[in-house]
Design a protein around this motif. Structure first.
Motif, short mmCIF file in Angstrom:
data_model
loop_
_atom_site.label_atom_id
_atom_site.label_comp_id
_atom_site.label_asym_id
_atom_site.label_seq_id
_atom_site.Cartn_x
_atom_site.Cartn_y
_atom_site.Cartn_z
N LYS A 18 42.84 43.73 49.01
CA LYS A 18 43.57 42.60 48.38
C LYS A 18 42.78 42.47 47.13
O LYS A 18 41.48 41.90 47.07
N ASP A 44 48.32 44.69 41.81
CA ASP A 44 48.23 43.39 42.23
C ASP A 44 47.96 42.80 40.82
O ASP A 44 46.90 42.84 40.07
N LYS A 130 56.41 50.92 45.62
CA LYS A 130 56.30 49.74 46.18
C LYS A 130 57.81 49.24 45.99
O LYS A 130 58.65 49.49 45.15
N GLY A 132 59.14 45.74 47.29
CA GLY A 132 59.08 44.58 48.00
C GLY A 132 57.53 44.42 48.82
O GLY A 132 56.52 44.81 48.12
N ASP A 133 57.75 44.14 49.88
CA ASP A 133 56.59 44.11 50.84
C ASP A 133 56.32 45.60 51.22
O ASP A 133 54.97 45.58 51.79
N LYS A 135 54.66 49.06 50.87
CA LYS A 135 53.65 49.99 50.05
C LYS A 135 53.46 51.18 50.52
O LYS A 135 53.10 51.08 51.73
N PRO A 164 63.29 45.34 50.59
CA PRO A 164 62.66 44.05 50.81
C PRO A 164 63.62 43.15 51.91
O PRO A 164 62.96 42.53 52.74
N ASN A 168 62.52 41.80 55.70
CA ASN A 168 62.62 40.14 56.03
C ASN A 168 63.29 40.05 57.30
O ASN A 168 62.97 39.37 57.92
N LYS A 171 61.39 41.09 60.32
CA LYS A 171 60.29 40.14 60.58
C LYS A 171 61.02 38.91 61.27
O LYS A 171 60.46 38.40 62.33
#
Length: 200
Positions: A18, A44, A130, A132-133, A135, A164, A168, A171
């Motif tokens: 991060k 990032d 990459k 979306g989420d 990686k 992406p 979602n 999830k």
């Protein structure tokens, strides 16, 4: 023994940092420094970066002006600059400076990447894909950055733009599943098995 000659192949352990929560120090304001900073920002945009160099490319100055998280110190690096850093990237053409700073970093237990000097590196900046989420990190163990770049392009082309949304949806399904951990894993494996079916 260097990683490149390791008999067990690639023993590098991939981690996802991060970068907005830790302080990265980049020593060097030339083309290599620019390449390293751009790689950090690609992953990032809010990465906390301190660039230290007597001379800094205009492109790096422009990046710093566009981000509240990038700081430039227009001077030679000092030993005290390493205190408080979490990651160190050495990106000058001065090998003796790199060796000196690497020794100091080791005493501070500061993980270091040294441009074009694999034997002095604690970590590498690999190619990443990459969507979306999602990686994906790619490493060739330092043998061929060109292959890593090309393979990244292949994966970027193969992965659908809807990735992406798929993540979602998975999830949401996971959050709604009842039962114990093993039952949830079994159900999610069943749902995602379509990803491994051979295409005709």
């Amino acid at each position: 023994m260097s990683e490149v000659g390791h008999s067990d192949g690639n023993v590098l352990f991939p981690v996802f940092l991060k970068l907005h929560q830790i302080q990265t120090v980049v020593v060097g304001g030339g083309n290599v420094g620019l390449e390293k900073v751009e790689a950090l920002l690609k992953n990032d945009p809010n990465a906390k970066i301190r660039i230290i160099a007597p001379q800094v490319l205009t492109a790096l100055q422009t990046l710093a002006e566009g981000s509240e998280y990038i700081e430039i110190l227009n001077r030679k690096v000092r030993g005290g600059d390493l205190k408080g850093a979490d990651l160190l990237i050495l990106a000058t053409d001065d090998y003796s400076l790199h060796e000196k700073l690497k020794k100091k970093a080791k005493k501070l237990r500061l993980l270091t990447n040294v441009a074009d000097t694999p034997d002095l590196c604690d970590f590498y900046l690999g190619s990443t894909v990459k969507k979306g989420d999602l990686k994906i990190g790619i490493s060739t163990n330092g043998k061929s950055p060109t292959f890593a770049k090309r393979f990244r392009e292949v994966l970027e082309d193969i992965l659908p733009d809807s990735t992406p949304e798929l993540l979602n949806q998975l999830k949401s399904i996971r959050d709604d599943l009842k039962g114990d951990f093993n039952e949830k894993v079994e159900r999610l494996n069943e749902i995602t098995s379509v990803l491994t079916k051979k295409r005709k």
